[in-house]
Design an enzyme around this catalytic site. Structure first.
Site, PDB file in Angstrom:
ATOM      1  N   GLY A  58       0.845  -1.184   0.000  1.00 48.01           N
ATOM      2  CA  GLY A  58       0.000   0.000   0.000  1.00 48.01           C
ATOM      3  C   GLY A  58       0.877   1.228   0.000  1.00 48.01           C
ATOM      4  O   GLY A  58       2.067   1.142   0.322  1.00 48.01           O
ATOM      5  N   CYS A  85       5.309  -6.154   1.598  1.00 50.07           N
ATOM      6  CA  CYS A  85       5.639  -4.728   1.561  1.00 50.07           C
ATOM      7  C   CYS A  85       4.954  -3.973   2.701  1.00 50.07           C
ATOM      8  O   CYS A  85       5.285  -4.183   3.849  1.00 50.07           O
ATOM      9  CB  CYS A  85       5.313  -4.148   0.185  1.00 50.07           C
ATOM     10  SG  CYS A  85       6.029  -2.509  -0.055  1.00 50.07           S
ATOM     11  N   TYR A  86       3.954  -3.141   2.393  1.00 52.23           N
ATOM     12  CA  TYR A  86       3.256  -2.449   3.495  1.00 52.23           C
ATOM     13  C   TYR A  86       2.710  -3.475   4.492  1.00 52.23           C
ATOM     14  O   TYR A  86       2.768  -3.272   5.707  1.00 52.23           O
ATOM     15  CB  TYR A  86       2.097  -1.603   2.941  1.00 52.23           C
ATOM     16  CG  TYR A  86       1.336  -0.864   4.014  1.00 52.23           C
ATOM     17  CD1 TYR A  86       1.752   0.380   4.456  1.00 52.23           C
ATOM     18  CD2 TYR A  86       0.208  -1.443   4.617  1.00 52.23           C
ATOM     19  CE1 TYR A  86       1.067   1.046   5.461  1.00 52.23           C
ATOM     20  CE2 TYR A  86      -0.479  -0.787   5.623  1.00 52.23           C
ATOM     21  CZ  TYR A  86      -0.046   0.457   6.041  1.00 52.23           C
ATOM     22  OH  TYR A  86      -0.720   1.110   7.039  1.00 52.23           O
ATOM     23  N   HIS A 172       8.268  -7.649  -3.419  1.00 47.15           N
ATOM     24  CA  HIS A 172       7.010  -8.025  -4.087  1.00 47.15           C
ATOM     25  C   HIS A 172       7.159  -9.355  -4.810  1.00 47.15           C
ATOM     26  O   HIS A 172       7.622  -9.385  -5.948  1.00 47.15           O
ATOM     27  CB  HIS A 172       6.604  -6.937  -5.087  1.00 47.15           C
ATOM     28  CG  HIS A 172       6.132  -5.687  -4.418  1.00 47.15           C
ATOM     29  ND1 HIS A 172       4.838  -5.522  -3.973  1.00 47.15           N
ATOM     30  CD2 HIS A 172       6.795  -4.553  -4.070  1.00 47.15           C
ATOM     31  CE1 HIS A 172       4.711  -4.342  -3.399  1.00 47.15           C
ATOM     32  NE2 HIS A 172       5.889  -3.731  -3.443  1.00 47.15           N
ATOM     33  N   GLU A 174       4.883 -10.983  -6.103  1.00 43.90           N
ATOM     34  CA  GLU A 174       3.845 -11.137  -7.128  1.00 43.90           C
ATOM     35  C   GLU A 174       4.272 -10.605  -8.493  1.00 43.90           C
ATOM     36  O   GLU A 174       3.650 -10.933  -9.492  1.00 43.90           O
ATOM     37  CB  GLU A 174       2.545 -10.455  -6.673  1.00 43.90           C
ATOM     38  CG  GLU A 174       2.561  -8.925  -6.616  1.00 43.90           C
ATOM     39  CD  GLU A 174       3.140  -8.370  -5.310  1.00 43.90           C
ATOM     40  OE1 GLU A 174       3.892  -9.095  -4.643  1.00 43.90           O
ATOM     41  OE2 GLU A 174       2.855  -7.198  -4.999  1.00 43.90           O
ATOM     42  N   ASP A 230     -16.221 -12.943 -23.294  1.00 44.48           N
ATOM     43  CA  ASP A 230     -16.950 -13.034 -22.029  1.00 44.48           C
ATOM     44  C   ASP A 230     -18.368 -13.581 -22.218  1.00 44.48           C
ATOM     45  O   ASP A 230     -18.774 -14.517 -21.531  1.00 44.48           O
ATOM     46  CB  ASP A 230     -17.011 -11.669 -21.322  1.00 44.48           C
ATOM     47  CG  ASP A 230     -15.620 -11.088 -21.111  1.00 44.48           C
ATOM     48  OD1 ASP A 230     -14.648 -11.860 -21.179  1.00 44.48           O
ATOM     49  OD2 ASP A 230     -15.514  -9.863 -20.900  1.00 44.48           O
ATOM     50  N   LYS A 369      -9.823 -12.432 -16.549  1.00 43.34           N
ATOM     51  CA  LYS A 369      -9.912 -12.697 -17.986  1.00 43.34           C
ATOM     52  C   LYS A 369      -9.143 -13.959 -18.410  1.00 43.34           C
ATOM     53  O   LYS A 369      -9.627 -14.753 -19.210  1.00 43.34           O
ATOM     54  CB  LYS A 369      -9.354 -11.486 -18.739  1.00 43.34           C
ATOM     55  CG  LYS A 369      -9.628 -11.508 -20.224  1.00 43.34           C
ATOM     56  CD  LYS A 369     -10.911 -10.791 -20.484  1.00 43.34           C
ATOM     57  CE  LYS A 369     -11.216 -10.625 -21.941  1.00 43.34           C
ATOM     58  NZ  LYS A 369     -12.441  -9.834 -22.113  1.00 43.34           N
TER      59      LYS A 369
END
Ligand code: XMP
Length: 514
Positions: A58, A85-86, A172, A174, A230, A369
């Site tokens: 954050g 992180c945060y 991070h 990710e 979709d 997606k």
């Protein structure tokens, strides 16, 4: 029912750019993951029965007076927690460690030294590159925590309390740039939280089918197919769940890409044997667009006509109670509500009004997606539908600058087909290239073809890289690809004598021209 999902990971969001990415990484390990606000109370968390919790990064400093926190009781639930992180700094701060402002923060790729390859660092080499983005850093560990790794400006980059199963990483994991980020998730999910990987395409489909059956019972369901991925996947799923109770409507506006209407009809009518009402409404659209050049008016006319035609057609399907919508998880997160209004104005079906009396079936509400594409493939939808690029609801009308006539749409459609063929042939990464298409301008220029002077329209080639269409960069297409596209368009599409390439990013431009 196969029983409740056995493993769910909650990502508590502190306003991170990467919260969605964290959830996706968890799902890539076949564990279901959901993003929730950080304000949730311990009692609310318990009700959701997560098997692990991840605290996202954050933008704030934990030392600010109004810095976002979590309910301290969450730390006592005995649920494994990973702070990123945060989130890592928050854990340190709430559990009695110290977070200080450093002279220099760390941004980008940083080499991290691993002292102990255990727990979250299991299997890590002595040094590894991680992606950092922080100003503050944890300088003193809370009691009971063991230091596992550090970087030059994050003395406590990784720390863990193995007994309480609380673990924290300043970097991070990710983002792709963290070389062993996957291993970090693997360690947390499988070694620390001991989760089973049972969130697979198969289980997603099974679960969706059960939910749909439970929701609609024996009622009729209708679905507006647009040819996009979709609505197609949503329809295929609902069909798998309720078979003949599903009725699809496809409105051919005359503004679709080449072959699109045929593919939709063939796929759903022949392959899936779905009851499909296909309406050729092109005359109606072209006559309403006559003389219209203002982009917003075009959109409005097309949207309204679409709704009217859809309504008229839907009336033919008696007693339909449910309407399928291809709403995706990012739409749900962005709208911030779990229980959307009965009908959300959605560009997939041209923005249906609030007063249509249907209940919504939204089988893709929890999916990203790429997951939608994967289950589309699993359900047997053809590649051209599953991997189709995003396409605006008003279709080629907004790619014809100036008046939209059948002839001008035919020009842009032919050019668009060539762009598509050449881009496919060049084997560019589907993920790297968000969209590539042709736009027809309403100016003309002089050219020479054979010995003849020409005075004809230019085609504007637009190709962009993006991950979410919010921002986009013009794609650096290889010169020889540009050359092939240009020479084929000019020689194969009558009425065009020039091709130009749009080298504007978004912002300041938009992806589409109108
Ligand atoms: P812009 O042009 O605003 O487009 O940068 C962003 C993305 O949205 C697509 N787009 C639409 N999609 N209905 C849709 O479903 C629409 O009316 C519409 N208009 C633009 C566009 O292709 C791009 O991917």
């Amino acid at each position: 029912m196969h029983g409740p999902r056995s493993s769910k990971v909650l990502v508590m969001d502190f306003g991170a750019q990467y919260a969605q990415l964290i959830a996706r990484r968890v799902r890539e390990h076949h564990v279901f993951s959901e993003i929730v606000p950080h304000e949730l109370k311990a009692s609310e968390i318990l009700k959701m029965d997560p098997k692990a919790i991840i605290l996202s990064g954050g933008p704030k400093s934990v030392n600010l007076e109004h810095a976002p926190r979590i309910d301290p009781a969450i730390l006592e639930l005995g649920i494994p927690i990973l702070g990123i992180c945060y989130g890592a700094q928050l854990l340190a701060s709430m559990l009695g460690g110290v977070v200080s402002r450093r002279e220099a923060g760390e941004y980008g790729k940083i080499e991290m030294s691993v002292f102990e390859s255990i727990g979250i660092m299991e299997g890590m080499p002595e040094t590894t590159d991680v992606w950092m983005s922080h100003f503050d850093a944890v300088t003193d560990l809370p009691k009971g925590f063991q230091l596992l790794a550090s970087t030059p400006d994050a003395p406590c980059a990784v720390f863990e309390d193995a007994t309480r199963k609380i673990t924290a990483v300043q970097f991070h994991p990710e983002v792709e740039h963290t070389v062993l980020g996957n291993k970090v998730f693997d360690n947390f999910l499988h070694r620390i939280a001991l989760l089973e990987s049972n969130w697979t395409n198969y289980s997603i489909i099974e679960e969706a089918i059960e939910k749909i059956q439970l929701q609609v019972g024996s009622s009729k369901v209708i679905c507006a197919l647009s040819g996009g991925v979709d609505s197609s996947v949503a329809a295929a799923l609902v069909h798998r769940a309720v078979g003949k109770q599903l009725h699809c409507v496809f409105v051919d506006t005359g503004l679709m890409r080449e072959g699109e209407a045929k593919t939709v009809e063939h796929t759903f009518r022949e392959q899936f044997e779905i009851d499909l009402i296909s309406v050729d409404a092109s005359n109606r659209f072209f006559s309403q667009l006559e003389g219209v050049i203002d982009p917003e008016r075009k959109r409005k006319i097309i949207g309204e006509s679409f709704i009217r035609i859809f309504e008229e057609t839907a009336l033919e399907i008696r007693d339909a109670k449910y309407l399928v919508q291809g709403t995706l998880y990012p739409d749900v997160i962005e709208s911030g509500t779990k229980t959307a209004a009965r009908i959300k104005s959605h560009h997939n079906v041209g923005g249906l009004p609030d007063d249509i009396d249907f209940e919504l079936v939204e089988p893709l509400r929890e999916l990203f997606k790429d997951e939608v594409r994967a289950i589309g493939e699993e359900l047997g939808l053809p590649e051209e539908i599953v991997w189709r690029q995003p396409f605006p609801g008003p279709g080629l009308a907004v790619r014809v600058v100036g008046e939209v006539t059948r002839e001008r749409v035919a020009i842009v459609r032919a050019a668009d087909r060539i762009v598509g063929e050449e881009v496919t042939r060049a084997n560019l990464d589907k993920r790297a290239l968000w969209q590539s298409f042709a736009v027809l301008a309403d100016i003309r220029s002089v050219g020479v073809m054979g010995d003849e002077r020409s005075y004809a329209y230019p085609i504007i080639l637009r190709a962009v890289a993006s991950s979410d269409a919010m921002t986009a960069d013009w794609a650096r297409l290889p010169y020889d690809l540009l050359e092939r596209i240009s020479s084929r368009i000019v020689s194969e599409v009558p009425g065009v004598n020039r091709v130009v390439y749009d080298i504007t990013s978004k912002p300041p431009a938009t992806i589409e021209w109108e």
